[in-house]
Design a protein around this motif. Structure first.
Motif, PDB file in Angstrom:
ATOM      1  N   ALA A 187       0.601  -1.407   0.068  1.00  0.00           N
ATOM      2  CA  ALA A 187      -0.101   0.316  -0.399  1.00  0.00           C
ATOM      3  C   ALA A 187       0.753   0.984   0.083  1.00  0.00           C
ATOM      4  CB  ALA A 187      -0.794  -0.290   1.446  1.00  0.00           C
ATOM      5  N   VAL A 188       0.075   2.361  -0.789  1.00  0.00           N
ATOM      6  CA  VAL A 188       0.911   3.451  -0.220  1.00  0.00           C
ATOM      7  C   VAL A 188       0.357   4.082  -0.897  1.00  0.00           C
ATOM      8  CG1 VAL A 188       3.595   2.808  -2.328  1.00  0.00           C
ATOM      9  CG2 VAL A 188       1.157   3.935  -3.268  1.00  0.00           C
ATOM     10  N   ALA A 189       1.073   5.851   0.205  1.00  0.00           N
ATOM     11  CA  ALA A 189       0.216   6.928   0.599  1.00  0.00           C
ATOM     12  C   ALA A 189       0.926   7.797   0.008  1.00  0.00           C
ATOM     13  CB  ALA A 189      -0.205   6.874   2.122  1.00  0.00           C
ATOM     14  N   GLY A 190       0.131   9.192  -0.856  1.00  0.00           N
ATOM     15  CA  GLY A 190       0.821  10.349  -1.413  1.00  0.00           C
ATOM     16  C   GLY A 190       0.403  11.723  -0.011  1.00  0.00           C
ATOM     17  N   ARG A 191      -0.213  12.553  -1.281  1.00  0.00           N
ATOM     18  CA  ARG A 191      -0.769  12.966  -0.569  1.00  0.00           C
ATOM     19  C   ARG A 191      -2.095  13.382  -0.198  1.00  0.00           C
ATOM     20  NH1 ARG A 191       1.027  19.068  -4.202  1.00  0.00           N
ATOM     21  NH2 ARG A 191      -0.079  17.464  -5.057  1.00  0.00           N
ATOM     22  N   ARG A 192      -2.598  12.642  -0.248  1.00  0.00           N
ATOM     23  CA  ARG A 192      -4.157  12.331  -0.591  1.00  0.00           C
ATOM     24  C   ARG A 192      -4.261  11.048  -0.499  1.00  0.00           C
ATOM     25  NH1 ARG A 192      -6.901  17.716  -0.318  1.00  0.00           N
ATOM     26  NH2 ARG A 192      -5.177  18.681   0.475  1.00  0.00           N
ATOM     27  N   GLY A 193      -4.636  10.503  -0.070  1.00  0.00           N
ATOM     28  CA  GLY A 193      -5.492   9.278  -0.284  1.00  0.00           C
ATOM     29  C   GLY A 193      -4.479   8.404  -0.235  1.00  0.00           C
ATOM     30  N   PHE A 194      -4.939   7.088  -1.202  1.00  0.00           N
ATOM     31  CA  PHE A 194      -4.024   6.180  -0.051  1.00  0.00           C
ATOM     32  C   PHE A 194      -4.614   5.662  -1.412  1.00  0.00           C
ATOM     33  CE2 PHE A 194      -6.874   3.984   2.354  1.00  0.00           C
ATOM     34  CZ  PHE A 194      -6.488   2.187   1.924  1.00  0.00           C
ATOM     35  N   ALA A 195      -3.675   3.531  -1.659  1.00  0.00           N
ATOM     36  CA  ALA A 195      -3.805   2.853  -3.221  1.00  0.00           C
ATOM     37  C   ALA A 195      -3.023   1.849  -2.590  1.00  0.00           C
ATOM     38  CB  ALA A 195      -3.171   3.215  -4.644  1.00  0.00           C
ATOM     39  N   HIS A 196      -3.698   0.884  -3.382  1.00  0.00           N
ATOM     40  CA  HIS A 196      -2.750  -0.485  -2.466  1.00  0.00           C
ATOM     41  C   HIS A 196      -2.491  -1.277  -3.744  1.00  0.00           C
ATOM     42  CE1 HIS A 196      -6.771  -3.177  -1.791  1.00  0.00           C
ATOM     43  NE2 HIS A 196      -7.337  -2.253  -1.852  1.00  0.00           N
ATOM     44  N   TYR A 197      -1.996  -2.785  -3.851  1.00  0.00           N
ATOM     45  CA  TYR A 197      -1.302  -3.227  -4.415  1.00  0.00           C
ATOM     46  C   TYR A 197      -1.366  -4.699  -3.911  1.00  0.00           C
ATOM     47  CZ  TYR A 197       1.552  -5.549  -8.679  1.00  0.00           C
ATOM     48  OH  TYR A 197       2.169  -6.389  -9.621  1.00  0.00           O
ATOM     49  N   SER A 198      -1.902  -5.959  -5.683  1.00  0.00           N
ATOM     50  CA  SER A 198      -1.347  -6.904  -5.192  1.00  0.00           C
ATOM     51  C   SER A 198      -1.065  -7.802  -5.801  1.00  0.00           C
ATOM     52  CB  SER A 198      -2.908  -8.033  -4.463  1.00  0.00           C
ATOM     53  OG  SER A 198      -2.445  -9.655  -5.027  1.00  0.00           O
ATOM     54  N   LEU A 199       0.039  -8.305  -5.754  1.00  0.00           N
ATOM     55  CA  LEU A 199       0.590  -9.118  -6.055  1.00  0.00           C
ATOM     56  C   LEU A 199       0.343 -10.314  -6.615  1.00  0.00           C
ATOM     57  CD1 LEU A 199       4.551  -9.898  -4.264  1.00  0.00           C
ATOM     58  CD2 LEU A 199       3.890  -8.699  -7.052  1.00  0.00           C
ATOM     59  N   PHE A 200      -0.815 -10.768  -7.021  1.00  0.00           N
ATOM     60  CA  PHE A 200      -1.667 -12.328  -6.939  1.00  0.00           C
ATOM     61  C   PHE A 200      -2.327 -11.550  -7.792  1.00  0.00           C
ATOM     62  CE2 PHE A 200      -1.680 -13.464  -2.335  1.00  0.00           C
ATOM     63  CZ  PHE A 200      -1.437 -14.624  -2.332  1.00  0.00           C
ATOM     64  N   THR A 201      -2.955 -10.801  -8.276  1.00  0.00           N
ATOM     65  CA  THR A 201      -3.790  -9.763  -9.030  1.00  0.00           C
ATOM     66  C   THR A 201      -2.717  -9.034 -10.747  1.00  0.00           C
ATOM     67  OG1 THR A 201      -4.702  -8.313  -7.782  1.00  0.00           O
ATOM     68  CG2 THR A 201      -5.893  -9.804  -7.763  1.00  0.00           C
ATOM     69  N   ARG A 202      -1.244  -8.757 -10.007  1.00  0.00           N
ATOM     70  CA  ARG A 202      -0.626  -7.862 -10.311  1.00  0.00           C
ATOM     71  C   ARG A 202      -1.428  -6.497 -10.923  1.00  0.00           C
ATOM     72  NH1 ARG A 202       4.800 -10.106 -11.887  1.00  0.00           N
ATOM     73  NH2 ARG A 202       4.196 -12.259 -10.437  1.00  0.00           N
ATOM     74  N   LYS A 203      -2.499  -5.571 -10.292  1.00  0.00           N
ATOM     75  CA  LYS A 203      -3.459  -4.784  -9.770  1.00  0.00           C
ATOM     76  C   LYS A 203      -3.527  -4.189  -9.319  1.00  0.00           C
ATOM     77  CE  LYS A 203      -6.766  -6.213 -13.127  1.00  0.00           C
ATOM     78  NZ  LYS A 203      -7.417  -7.916 -13.948  1.00  0.00           N
ATOM     79  N   TRP A 204      -3.532  -2.765  -9.514  1.00  0.00           N
ATOM     80  CA  TRP A 204      -3.736  -1.673  -8.539  1.00  0.00           C
ATOM     81  C   TRP A 204      -4.892  -1.180  -8.298  1.00  0.00           C
ATOM     82  CZ3 TRP A 204       0.025   0.979  -5.393  1.00  0.00           C
ATOM     83  CH2 TRP A 204       1.210   0.456  -5.756  1.00  0.00           C
TER      84      TRP A 204
END
Length: 1441
Positions: A518-535
């Protein structure tokens, strides 16, 4: 920590100017950078890195104010102050152009999906339009040395010894006050400060100053080089309220930079080193914490030539400091002095042709947002010079030749720097500005460790990991091979949509299994899975923009735990988002918080938060499955106020819950409590503080209170565990076998290396000693910067910078970037176990060391750990100049004897150490002779061989020969053929005095390979010309002289030595033959090139006799896995009507090759239903066997003639004769007299088999052993036949049930030179077999009936009592004379050739046990089989004579 990557990027100023920028100053958020040149102030934006606005001073004003020198931003970025050479402060207003005014905007083609419909929302990073307006200048009437912004004030130091305090807004006489430096009392500490000024400050001014928020004071460098710290005693800065302390014994300070997070002040010195000071909280004095300096060990040619320190820059997260010197170069250190990068050595300083580069001189530098970039302004004269050269070289200089240049260095950093909650995981996670670097592996390989699901590998393309969700309790130690096997990273690109609107990335986290980020920048955040290879991004952009992550993020099972601020409700919240559902607030569980969260961490099912009011909150998380989407409920467990102990909340670097405790309130009787969250670890500005549960109060029994409202125990007052701590690692897993490692606490302490706080356990649950503490802190050094600890595997993972030279642009005009090599980051790892064991042994804790080592003995590199421990101690002690009062090596040696690896550890260590240290080593571990004998007793022959090499160097030749003989005999007995060959070489080397060098390869090797090839070729094709065959054979004969023992004329005259070796070989052969171990004898002869036939000829009437035929027969059945024959129940009479044909057929069925072809010819007409299956089974024996047979028949004929001439002519005739027939004819001819063959051919073409007959045939085939055994027996038969050992020929003929062999032997017995004992022995033996067969093994009766006529003949002839004669070769074409006249010379050499070529690794397989099942010869079967089959035909040769 921080790692340089790629090449630096060069930014060119779009405005042409003669002036060079020489000073860069970032705004508070580092989104804007102010660049100064002599009369210009420019503002650059960070991403995209572009120039926004430039203010150029008029010539008249420039003459009045002087050139620009320094700049400082107001904390809210609304103003810039510029100091000029003539003592003026120029203030500029920075005016924004409104919300919709942008200088640069991305342009997309029409219809692009990137165009967003949300009005008023700028998705992309657009550079804003700004303008600068100059306000009224302030004249301070003295040169300005330093500028410092302080809340609403601007502090200015001038060269006349004054400190001016200006208001950013209220400029005028009332908004300014001046403090004279001489009025500030300076002392060595605050306690002695009462006696007035103790430092003479006349004529001294402040050269450099920086304000430290967390110390609330100024670090200053005075103009006389002294270092000081000035504290305002009250909130306002007034003359009588300032107090100074100064550092003793330093007078060469040049610059200063403060670290707010760790309360450190780094002072640069003219000597080139950086002194890092801290303030002693009790006395207020300045204390040296550590130094940052280049070591002569790593930088021998530059460490004392760097010149004074020019600049020091702490990174935005305060975890590293960048230093540059007057002579140039950049160097990066971690906060407590671990050295990470330096551009003054290796590829940075030298070209590939070893010429030295000039280091890059730097006039100013500054870190960019979040530390992803370092903005560097190269020193002016260098660039000028370069560009003038460019102008000269190019006729038309490009317009950019005089543009200002900024270098941007790119960094990737460890996630630990800003989000320390990743420290309880066993992954390394680095993040650059737009990508993540992981050490993790494919989901397909996860949980490959033994205690996880061995077959639950998830295929990378399967998508969902739901087949086996990772079990948090099982060992997450990933397969070591995957963690250590390669240096490459798994790189994940951060989603560009998220990045463009939320750059820079501030936090990153990875889950325990290493599969979700998971990464967080200035606002919000996003996460990624190696299983699906998708954000996964927020579906609703407004939700994303309405939150900002404040305290970091972490994973709990498959939930992301986020401490964030909600802009709409204007409050702090703790949120949990499920990984598999959409990223939306509707699926989040939200808990309101009362204060800003600074740090967050997860331990088992608990979340720990550290808040801005210096309190710690513990929450429990529970998974709820009641709704369609799984969610989690959060409940507050406990609040702990820490405000008494923490002076400033920003000083807390990390907070961790852990089960580590000092074991004071708990004994080992309650192990279940070990899993509870026992204590809180706080890293307070480098001091590790531990708060344990207070168990001293009245203890409430568990069963008396219901579990629901059980009140958690309060915490004891904090204890300081360690100083200078950068990172802490601990794990929530438990493993009874490795308690030492899993219940330990790991610390990384900068230049001091690592420390481990290790638990000490009483052995076998005995009562612990009262004097033995429960834990011990052990320091150790490793060569890498630690980023993760693998607890069970006793490994530290890290990363290191590597460089790749690029010499594409040679010459004086190479751009600045080409001065730098291309930088990459590589994964590294290091074993630390030997350090810990050694530290325990030093402290006389051998029992603990033993328990720890035994728990790790199953690790694949445990032998290496042991060797390292011996090696390091040996090197230190044996090379020490002073005598060591209490040497450690004997203790280490005694320790290692506890492990079965002891012998090999010592010998490996010795062989990797120089000879000079051996005496010291063996004085401690024992005499190598004794160790050698221990190896022999333990049957560890390879290690014994290694000891032999040591004995050879340390003892006289006689001793090493004696031990070598012992080892040689043991190796022979165990059939370790490789070792035997080495031992033969070794013994020869000792004999010929070649102590050091290995003996030359025996001369027999080359021709032997010719012979070897010769047989191999013959077995494959018969189309060779007769000439090539003769030369091959002739060559063999020329090299192999008559057998005089194993030594031939071609070898050096080492007769005595060779005789010595031969005696041992003969003794072994005799031993094998006495024990009826024919299979081993064959192996022995093949592997070591032993001349079996020659030896058997000599031993014909001694050991090569058969005492008991029945026992020998049984032994052969067992050795060669050959089944005893059985007979079908109903038919003891022959199923074939034609008596004559029956004999031939049964004889023939004993040879798989012939049987194969015979059955195949019968199959055409066969009617019974079983036929097809038989057919396919027989096919398995393959065509190869036929080819071999074909070749061998030709080979067998080569042994019969006595002289070369006869041999040549006869062979030629034979070949011509053969070439008439077809290949099949040839195969069949090989063993039967021609007349017989014709008869069978007529019959078999018209023969039709009944069911019973087929049964008989298949029964005959079932009575055969494995094909390989058959080949080996035929080969031995040939050898014994050559050597004239007729009794053995009879035994092998019986087991093969080959009537021809028996016939042949009995015909030999008639010849006068066979001694009567042999005849008698054969007769008695056959009678004994007949008796045994009648009672115990009826399967042999049909065959014995078949050879009845021969047996009868033997009995008759025996009664005539032949006169015994001397057994001498006579000239006749029987096989026997061939073996004496020619066979002695040629044939033994055939085996010799096989033995010598055995080092090729080919001879071994065919004589190893076949494993109990028949194996058809495959195409790639070892050539040895080929040859054996070649040899086997000798048995049938006699029928041709």
């Amino acid at each position: 920590m921080y790692f340089l990557t790629g090449w630096p990027r060069r930014l060119l100023c779009p405005l042409r100017s003669e002036e060079e920028p020489f000073h860069v100053q970032p705004s508070s958020q580092r989104f804007y950078f102010a660049l100064l040149s002599e009369t210009q102030l420019s503002i650059w934006f960070s991403r995209p890195s572009v120039l926004i606005v430039s203010y150029i001073e008029s010539a008249k004003a420039a003459a009045q104010f002087g050139f620009y020198q320094k700049a400082e931003w107001k904390p809210d970025d609304s103003m810039i102050a510029v100091a000029t050479a003539k003592g003026y402060i120029l203030l500029f207003d920075v005016l924004g152009g409104g919300d919709d005014k942008y200088l640069y905007e991305p342009v997309y083609p029409k219809g692009s999906p990137r165009v967003k419909v949300t009005p008023g929302y700028k998705e992309e990073q657009c550079a804003p339009a700004l303008s600068l307006e100059m306000k009224k200048p302030v004249d301070l009437e003295a040169p300005i040395t330093s500028l410092q912004s302080l809340r609403e004030d601007l502090l200015v130091c001038t060269a006349d010894g004054y400190l001016h305090v200006l208001h950013w807004d209220g400029l005028g006489s009332n908004g300014r006050k001046a403090i004279c430096l001489t009025t500030i009392p300076f002392s060595l500490d605050l306690q002695s400060a009462r006696g007035g000024p103790s430092l003479d400050l006349e004529g001294v001014y402040i050269r450099c100053m920086e304000y430290c928020v967390t110390l609330d004071g100024f670090a200053v460098v005075l103009s006389d080089g002294r270092l000081g710290f000035i504290t305002p005693l009250s909130n306002t800065i007034t003359t009588d309220q300032l107090q100074g302390v100064w550092a003793a014994d330093v007078t060469d300070g040049t610059c200063v930079a403060v670290n707010n997070k760790y309360r450190l002040m780094a002072f640069g010195c003219a000597s080139g080193s950086v002194l890092v000071y801290m303030i002693d909280t009790t006395t207020g004095s300045m204390q040296l914490s550590h130094k940052l300096e280049l070591t002569p060990k790593h930088y021998p040619d530059i460490y004392n030539k760097t010149g004074p320190v020019k600049l020091i820059c702490w990174s935005p997260d305060y975890s590293v400091a960048m230093v540059t010197w007057e002579c140039g170069g950049l160097s990066l250190w971690s906060v407590f002095g671990a050295h990470l990068i330096c551009t003054l050595g290796e590829d940075f300083a030298y070209r590939s042709d070893d010429t030295k580069k000039d280091p890059l001189k730097i006039s100013s530098m500054s870190w960019g947002a979040e530390g992803y970039h370092l903005w560097v302004l190269p020193y002016k004269p260098e660039r000028r010079r370069q560009e003038e050269q460019q102008d000269v070289e190019m006729v038309e200089a490009p317009p950019s030749s005089l543009q200002a240049g900024i270098l941007q260095f790119h960094f990737i950093k460890s996630a630990l720097t800003v989000n320390p909650c990743t420290s309880n995981q066993e992954q390394v996670l680095l993040h650059g500005e737009d990508r993540l670097y992981l050490t993790c592996i494919d989901p397909s390989q996860i949980h490959s460790s033994s205690d996880a699901h061995p077959h639950a590998h998830i295929h990378p393309r399967d998508g969902s990991p739901m087949h086996h969700p990772p079990n948090p309790d099982s060992s997450l130690s990933q397969g070591l091979s995957t963690l250590l096997g390669h240096k490459h990273w798994h790189v994940v690109q951060i989603h560009s949509t998220y990045l463009e609107s939320n750059w820079p990335i501030r936090f990153a986290a990875i889950d325990t299994a290493g599969q979700c980020m998971a990464v967080a920048g200035r606002r919000g955040f996003a996460h990624y899975s190696l299983f699906t290879r998708k954000w996964k991004l927020f579906g609703n952009i407004t939700q994303e923009q309405n939150m900002t992550v404040t305290g970091g993020l972490a994973w709990w099972n498959d939930f992301v735990v986020v401490a964030c601020y909600n802009f709409i409700d204007q409050q702090e919240q703790l949120r949990l988002y499920q990984r598999s559902s959409n990223l939306d607030n509707a699926f989040a569980s939200v808990t309101k918080l009362h204060s800003d969260t600074l740090l967050l961490n997860v331990f088992r099912d608990m979340v720990i938060l550290f808040r801005a009011d210096c309190s710690i909150c513990l929450y429990s998380i529970e998974r709820r499955n009641d709704s369609p989407n799984p969610s989690a409920s959060v409940e507050l467990l406990q609040e702990v106020s820490m405000s008494r102990y923490i002076p400033h909340p920003a000083l807390v670097v990390s907070v961790t819950l852990t089960s580590v405790r000092t074991e004071t309130g708990i004994t080992l009787k309650a192990p279940q409590q070990a899993c509870m969250a026992e204590s809180i670890m706080l890293n307070l500005a480098g001091q590790l503080i531990m708060l344990q549960r207070d168990r001293s109060g009245p203890q409430v029994r568990d069963k008396e209170t219901p579990a629901v409202n059980k009140k958690l125990l309060p915490f004891c007052p904090p204890v300081v565990l360690a100083q200078c701590v950068e990172n802490v690692w601990t794990t929530c897993r438990s493993n009874k076998k490795k308690r030492h490692l899993l219940e330990a606490l790991w610390l990384s302490c900068g230049e001091a290396g690592m420390k481990v706080w290790l638990p000490l356990f009483p052995r076998d649950h005995r009562k612990p000693h009262s004097f033995l503490s429960r834990r011990i802190m052990l320091p150790f050094h490793i060569n890498i910067y630690p980023l993760a600890v693998l607890f069970e595997d006793a490994l530290v993972l890290g990363a290191t910078n590597e460089t790749v030279l690029y010499d594409g642009l040679q010459g004086s005009s190479e751009p600045l970037e080409a001065l730098f090599p291309y930088c990459t980051v590589e994964r590294t790892s290091q074993i630390y176990l030997h350090h810990i064991l050694r530290q325990l042994l030093v402290r006389n804790l051998g029992e603990q060391a033993l328990m720890l080592a035994q728990s790790c003995a199953s690790l694949p590199y445990f032998p290496h750990v042991m060797e390292l421990m011996v090696h390091v101690v040996l090197e230190e002690e044996a090379t020490s100049r002073e005598p060591i009062p209490d040497p450690l090596l004997p203790t280490v040696a005694k320790f290692i004897t506890e492990f079965p690896l002891f012998l090999q550890t010592i010998v490996h260590c010795a062989r990797k150490t120089e000879y000079a240290l051996w005496n010291y080593l063996f004085a401690a571990v024992g005499n190598p002779k004794d160790l050698f004998e221990e190896c022999l007793m333990a049957q560890d022959l390879d290690t014994a061989a290694s000891y032999l090499i040591i004995l050879q160097n340390m003892e006289v030749p006689a001793v090493s020969r004696q031990h070598a003989t012992l080892l040689f005999n043991t190796a022979l007995e165990q059939g370790k053929w490789d070792l035997c060959r080495h031992m033969i070489r070794f013994l020869k080397a000792i004999g010929s005095g070649e102590m050091e060098t290995p003996p030359p390869t025996p001369t027999t090797q080359e021709p032997s390979s010719t012979g070897f090839e010769f047989f191999r070729n013959r077995s494959i094709s018969l189309s060779q010309s007769a000439d090539s065959v003769t030369t091959g054979k002739f060559n063999l004969q020329k090299t192999f002289s008559m057998p005089t023992g194993a030594s031939a004329k071609g070898r050096d005259v080492e007769c005595a030595e060779n005789m010595y070796i031969d005696m041992m070989l003969w003794r072994h052969a005799r031993h094998l033959l006495e024990q009826v171990r024919l299979r081993d004898l064959g192996c022995f002869s093949a592997q070591l090139g032993f001349e079996l036939i020659g030896w058997l000829c000599r031993e014909r009437n001694r050991v090569a006799r058969v005492e008991d035929f029945v026992t020998a027969l049984k032994r052969l059945h067992k050795d060669f896995l050959w089944p005893f024959p059985v007979i079908p129940v109903g038919s003891l009479s022959s199923p074939l009507k034609n008596g004559r044909c029956r004999t031939v057929l049964s004889t023939r069925l004993l040879k798989s090759q012939s049987a194969d072809s015979l059955l195949n010819s019968d199959m055409d007409t066969a009617s019974p239903p079983t036929a097809p299956t038989n057919h396919t089974w027989m096919d398995g024996l393959g065509q190869r066997a036929k080819d071999m047979d074909t070749a061998s028949s030709a080979h067998s004929n080569q042994h019969s003639p006595q002289t070369h001439d006869a041999f040549l002519s006869l062979l030629t005739n034979k070949v011509e004769e053969y070439s008439v027939g077809s290949a099949t004819d040839l195969t069949e001819t090989s063993s039967v007299v021609d007349g017989d063959w014709m008869m069978v051919d007529e019959n078999s073409s018209t023969l039709s088999l009944s069911q019973a007959e087929l049964e008989h045939i298949s029964m005959e085939l079932a009575n055969k052993g494995p094909h390989k055994s058959q080949v080996q027996l035929r080969y031995l038969l040939h050898v014994f036949m050559e050597a004239g050992c007729l009794e053995w020929c009879v035994v092998i003929g019986l087991i093969l049930r080959d009537a021809n062999v028996i016939k042949q032997v009995i015909s030999f017995l008639d010849s006068p030179e066979v001694p009567p004992e042999t005849v008698q022995s054969v007769r008695n033996g056959l009678l004994a077999v007949d008796t045994w067969a009648s009672t115990d093994c009826l399967g042999y009766k049909p065959f014995l009936n078949l050879i009845q006529p021969q047996l009868q003949h033997l009995l008759d002839s025996a009664s005539e009592q032949v006169q015994p004669e001397s057994f001498q070769p006579v000239s006749q074409s029987s096989k026997l004379s061939g073996s004496e006249a020619l066979g002695g010379a040629a044939v033994p050499r055939v085996e010799d050739s096989r033995g010598v070529s055995a080092p090729l690794g080919l001879a071994l397989p065919s004589l190893e046990p076949a494993g109990g099942f028949p194996r058809p010869p495959s195409e790639d079967c070892p050539p040895e089989q080929t040859e054996e089959q070649g040899e086997e035909e000798g048995a049938y040769d006699c029928t041709l004579s």
